[in-house]
Design an enzyme around this catalytic site. Structure first.
Site, PDB file in Angstrom:
ATOM      1  N   GLY A 239     -10.218  42.429 -82.646  1.00 19.67           N
ATOM      2  CA  GLY A 239      -9.971  41.046 -82.681  1.00 19.67           C
ATOM      3  C   GLY A 239      -8.662  40.503 -82.019  1.00 19.67           C
ATOM      4  O   GLY A 239      -8.562  39.367 -81.852  1.00 19.67           O
TER       5      GLY A 239
ATOM      6  N   GLU B 104     -14.797  49.728 -80.821  1.00 21.76           N
ATOM      7  CA  GLU B 104     -16.072  49.247 -81.881  1.00 21.76           C
ATOM      8  C   GLU B 104     -17.102  50.390 -81.747  1.00 21.76           C
ATOM      9  O   GLU B 104     -17.673  50.495 -83.023  1.00 21.76           O
ATOM     10  CB  GLU B 104     -16.301  48.113 -81.250  1.00 21.76           C
ATOM     11  CG  GLU B 104     -15.529  46.847 -81.786  1.00 21.76           C
ATOM     12  CD  GLU B 104     -14.373  46.605 -80.535  1.00 21.76           C
ATOM     13  OE1 GLU B 104     -13.235  45.749 -80.646  1.00 21.76           O
ATOM     14  OE2 GLU B 104     -14.235  47.274 -79.535  1.00 21.76           O
TER      15      GLU B 104
ATOM     16  N   ASP C 109     -17.118  42.887 -79.691  1.00 21.65           N
ATOM     17  CA  ASP C 109     -17.407  41.481 -80.010  1.00 21.65           C
ATOM     18  C   ASP C 109     -16.261  40.507 -79.581  1.00 21.65           C
ATOM     19  O   ASP C 109     -15.781  40.744 -78.814  1.00 21.65           O
ATOM     20  CB  ASP C 109     -18.178  41.085 -81.340  1.00 21.65           C
ATOM     21  CG  ASP C 109     -17.188  41.456 -82.356  1.00 21.65           C
ATOM     22  OD1 ASP C 109     -16.286  42.318 -82.218  1.00 21.65           O
ATOM     23  OD2 ASP C 109     -17.342  41.154 -83.731  1.00 21.65           O
TER      24      ASP C 109
ATOM     25  N   GLY D 133      -9.923  43.115 -86.576  1.00 16.64           N
ATOM     26  CA  GLY D 133     -10.429  42.383 -87.624  1.00 16.64           C
ATOM     27  C   GLY D 133     -10.062  42.993 -88.870  1.00 16.64           C
ATOM     28  O   GLY D 133     -10.330  44.328 -88.823  1.00 16.64           O
TER      29      GLY D 133
END
Length: 349
Positions: free
Chosen positions: A114, A137, A145, A66
């Site tokens: 992402g 992450e 996530d 992301g």
């Protein structure tokens, strides 16, 4: 080619998605997530669309994650805007997880964060010799996530926890071994594969399986398999501290590298990720991303995410100053706080 960040077209019953930010390694923006989610809704309802294929523009990346740098620039003062981004991205991930038609991700290049979220939850994940997969992450003060808690917790043995806590990078054979990838097709054959899928009479996942099988090749031996027993033993410890201690006692090169990798991650992220994967193993997909949303909402109000982005993506000194700076200082009570209900601000899917 259009300069739009994400492109869609339809041909012969196939819906095509192109992540179109090659200079940014096809990192996902908010608008890309929203547009993709809307297209999934449209294609799910369209009987003329038999399957979907997603790929990334350029030769370097499928999707590197992301666009977290934009979130960083907003800072804690813009947390509501940041959570709008994360929330709508998670809704899109859920839409993909529940998508009723074959969904083929051509993972040619970097796949991180992402990028995992827009591929792992579909029916077919095709890797190539250029695939490079990681979930990094914890190195930026975040958690894996985008449905990572659900997917990684279901990797064989403790491989998902190993992936999540160390940020280790993997190639095609490892992706297959871990269950992230379903097939290996060299990048030189992807165009022919897409043409064959267009020509096929697709009525089910099995029909896609049959087409891909005509192009699939052997990716070779998975290097991670050599250390599977050690991974399962070390990462079965009941705490992050236990994992670190077990690795420290193992003097071989693999264990020492894993040990060193964990020690440079955000201590808070390590504790949160450990709990995330443990809890998500017993949750369905939607409940898992709701849990992730709670944690990320509180991460956005803290220190480590912004410090991690600064160190890795802004100043690039790779010397983050975590708060706290060691694992034992992150208490169970603090971890519990991250996972507590957001009340009226809970994610609704």
């Amino acid at each position: 080619m259009s300069d739009a960040e994400i492109l869609f077209h339809e041909a012969d019953g196939i819906g095509f998605v192109l992540l179109n930010r090659p200079k940014a390694l096809n990192a996902l923006t908010y608008d890309m997530c929203v547009d993709f989610d809307a297209k999934l809704v449209e294609w799910a309802a369209n009987p003329a669309i038999k399957a979907v294929i997603i790929e990334g523009a350029g030769e370097k990346a499928f999707c590197s994650g992301g666009d977290v740098r934009k979130v960083y620039e907003g800072g804690p003062a813009e947390v509501k805007s940041a959570m709008k981004f994360f929330g709508d991205e998670y809704i899109m991930n859920s839409r993909l997880h529940h998508f009723s038609k074959p969904f083929v991700a051509l993972l040619d290049g970097i796949v991180m964060g992402g990028g995992f979220g827009v591929s792992a939850h579909g029916s077919h994940r095709v890797v190539s010799e250029r695939t490079l997969f990681a979930m990094p992450e914890t190195a930026i003060g975040l958690i894996p996530d985008v449905g990572g808690g659900f997917a990684l917790s279901r990797f064989p043995g403790k491989l998902g926890l190993y992936v999540a806590l160390t940020g280790t990078r993997f190639r095609a054979a490892d992706c297959l071994y871990m269950g992230f990838a379903t097939d290996y097709v060299p990048s030189s054959r992807h165009e022919a594969l897409k043409a064959a899928l267009r020509a096929a009479d697709i009525r089910s996942d099995a029909d896609v399986d049959a087409v891909i099988a005509r192009f699939a090749e052997d990716a070779g031996v998975a290097p991670v398999a050599e250390h599977r027993a050690e991974i399962d033993a070390a990462f079965s410890a009941s705490t992050v501290e236990g994992i670190v201690a077990t690795l420290a006692l193992n003097t071989n090169d693999w264990a020492q590298k894993a040990h060193a990798s964990i020690l440079v991650q955000s201590p808070t992220s390590l504790k949160l990720t450990f709990r995330q994967l443990r809890d998500c193993l017993d949750l369905d997909f939607n409940e898992g991303v709701k849990l992730e949303y709670r944690v990320v909402a509180r991460i956005m109000l803290g220190h480590d995410f912004y410090e991690g982005i600064r160190a890795v993506l802004v100043d690039r000194d790779n010397a983050p100053k975590w708060q706290p700076d060691h694992i034992a200082a992150v208490t169970d009570a603090e971890v519990d706080h991250y996972f507590a209900s957001l009340g009226a601000d809970e994610l609704v899917i």
